[in-house]
Design an enzyme around this catalytic site. Structure first.
Site, mmCIF file in Angstrom:
data_model
loop_
_atom_site.group_PDB
_atom_site.id
_atom_site.type_symbol
_atom_site.label_atom_id
_atom_site.label_comp_id
_atom_site.label_asym_id
_atom_site.label_seq_id
_atom_site.Cartn_x
_atom_site.Cartn_y
_atom_site.Cartn_z
ATOM 1 N N SER A 100 0.830 -1.202 0.000
ATOM 2 C CA SER A 100 0.000 0.000 0.000
ATOM 3 C C SER A 100 0.870 1.260 0.000
ATOM 4 C CB SER A 100 -0.957 -0.042 1.204
ATOM 5 O OG SER A 100 -1.983 0.914 1.080
ATOM 6 N N ASP A 219 -10.427 -3.593 -4.320
ATOM 7 C CA ASP A 219 -9.758 -2.569 -3.500
ATOM 8 C C ASP A 219 -10.632 -1.324 -3.386
ATOM 9 O OD1 ASP A 219 -7.919 -0.891 -2.209
ATOM 10 O OD2 ASP A 219 -6.220 -1.766 -3.298
ATOM 11 N N HIS A 275 -8.360 -4.957 -0.441
ATOM 12 C CA HIS A 275 -7.055 -4.326 -0.282
ATOM 13 C C HIS A 275 -6.085 -5.214 0.503
ATOM 14 C CE1 HIS A 275 -4.331 -0.922 -0.157
ATOM 15 N NE2 HIS A 275 -4.234 -1.022 1.164
#
Length: 312
Positions: A100, A219, A275
């Site tokens: 991320s 996501d 995610h």
């Protein structure tokens, strides 16, 4: 007898060299609201080491979770740079796995770190490489309340840019002039500012041996999710979404991504899930081969869901 001893010694040396050649160390850079001291990040790093046989290190910046929110990314990249330069294990070069927001620190290591050891392979999990069009709210708790108030403020003001890490890669398509003038991290990282493009950043990024870009289909944190593949909205509008090949960053070759793609060194991977939700099977298939410093039959640009070559 002497010949046997010599042969045995030679074999030991050979095996030692082979072990060194496939044991390039790697570092993991965690995302926002995380810390290396947390079990999740420590376990992920250990899992990668177990699967790959390579030594791995979770590289912490500042105090972890708090600084991941409130330390500007330029400072995070600077601290990470000094750390990798001090690690004797990395002196001959290393690989990177980014998670991320940690991917933008990872790219800071690749592009900005003067005098740092070389980076060979880089695996990006849900990286906001082209920016995000909105900042996800932090949640509950005192620090999250502070972060949420900052998010609601003028995101391109000096104060917010200096005190809220995600502001450094927030890219509002309808406010491009303000973004290029006031955002303090991503425009520099992506060489977006006309007449200020740095050839050194481009050369360093283009020197990667392999780049793996993993996007998560469900996501809701990286918006748009195609930012994980360097896709984004056109300047001035929230649609239609541009693929990486349709962006100026690729077409005008701002950061060296174009030659990496054109020479087959980039693997675009699409994974079902939210995610950073990746299975051990997919870790072994897409991440581990790039931590072993040897070619893998899996290193092809295929879409996992369709098995068709990606036309990006």
């Amino acid at each position: 007898m002497e010949k046997q001893r010599f042969g045995l010694a030679a074999a030991v040396v050979f095996l030692t060299l082979v072990q060194v050649s496939v044991s390039v160390p790697f570092v993991v850079l965690h995302g926002i609201a995380a810390a290396c001291s947390e079990g999740k990040e420590a376990n992920f790093t250990q899992l990668l080491s177990n699967f790959s046989g390579s030594p791995g290190f979770c590289l912490e910046v500042g105090n972890g979770e708090l600084d991941s929110w409130f330390m500007p990314l330029a400072k995070q990249a600077e601290i990470a740079c000094e750390k990798v330069k001090q690690m004797k294990e990395l002196r001959q070069g290393y690989n990177i796995v980014g998670r991320s927001q940690g991917n933008l620190v990872a790219r800071g290591l690749i592009e900005f770190c003067d005098g740092g050891p070389p980076v060979y392979n880089y695996v990006s999990l849900a990286g906001p490489h082209a920016g995000i069009s909105s900042v996800p709210m932090c949640g509950s708790g005192l620090w999250c309340e502070i972060a949420d108030e900052l998010i609601k403020s003028d995101i391109y003001s000096d104060f917010i840019q200096d005190h809220l890490a995600p502001s450094g890669y927030l890219k509002i398509p309808t406010e491009m002039k303000k973004y290029l003038e006031s955002s303090k991290y991503l425009p520099k990282l992506n060489n977006e500012i006309p007449n200020q493009r740095n050839s050194t950043y481009k050369e360093r990024f283009a020197s990667l041996h392999n780049l793996v870009l993993i996007k998560f289909e469900d996501d809701k944190v990286i918006v748009p999710k195609d930012s994980s593949w360097f896709g984004f909205y056109p300047d001035g509008d929230f649609g239609p979404l541009l693929t990486v090949r349709e962006t100026k960053l690729f077409q005008e070759d701002w950061i060296g991504l174009k030659p990496l793609i054109d020479t087959g060194k980039v693997e675009f991977v699409s994974i079902d899930g939210a995610h950073l939700k990746i299975s051990n099977i997919d870790i072994v298939k897409y991440v581990v081969p790039h931590l072993q410093n040897r070619p893998s039959s899996e290193q092809k640009r295929f879409n996992r869901k369709t098995k068709e070559p990606l036309h990006t």
